[in-house]
Scaffold this motif. Structure first.
Motif: not given
Length: 77
Positions: A31, A54, A56-57
């Motif tokens: 992550r 995009s 999700g980070h």
């Protein structure tokens, strides 16, 4: 594992390199959160930041909050 990438460079090429490195870290399954100290300076840096977001980070994280969540910190100057 959460990896914090701090990009703190006024050099446009170094800034873009730091953001591309953050993309590379995602390939290992980690992550990623990115703190950017300067405005994005190149189209390549903008694309890398957009791609990370995009996926999700977190891009543009608050430093103190991100440090509290990070397992590993990498700094690009």
């Amino acid at each position: 594992m959460t990896i914090l990438i701090i990009v703190q460079s006024r050099d446009p090429h170094r800034q873009a390199e730091g953001l591309r490195a953050a993309l590379g870290v995602t390939l290992r399954g980690g992550r990623v959160e990115v703190v950017i100290a300067e405005p994005l300076l190149t189209p390549l840096a903008e694309r890398a930041a957009t791609t990370l977001a995009s996926f999700g980070h977190v891009v543009g994280a608050d430093l103190s909050d991100a440090l509290a969540r990070a397992d590993v910190v990498e700094v690009w100057t």
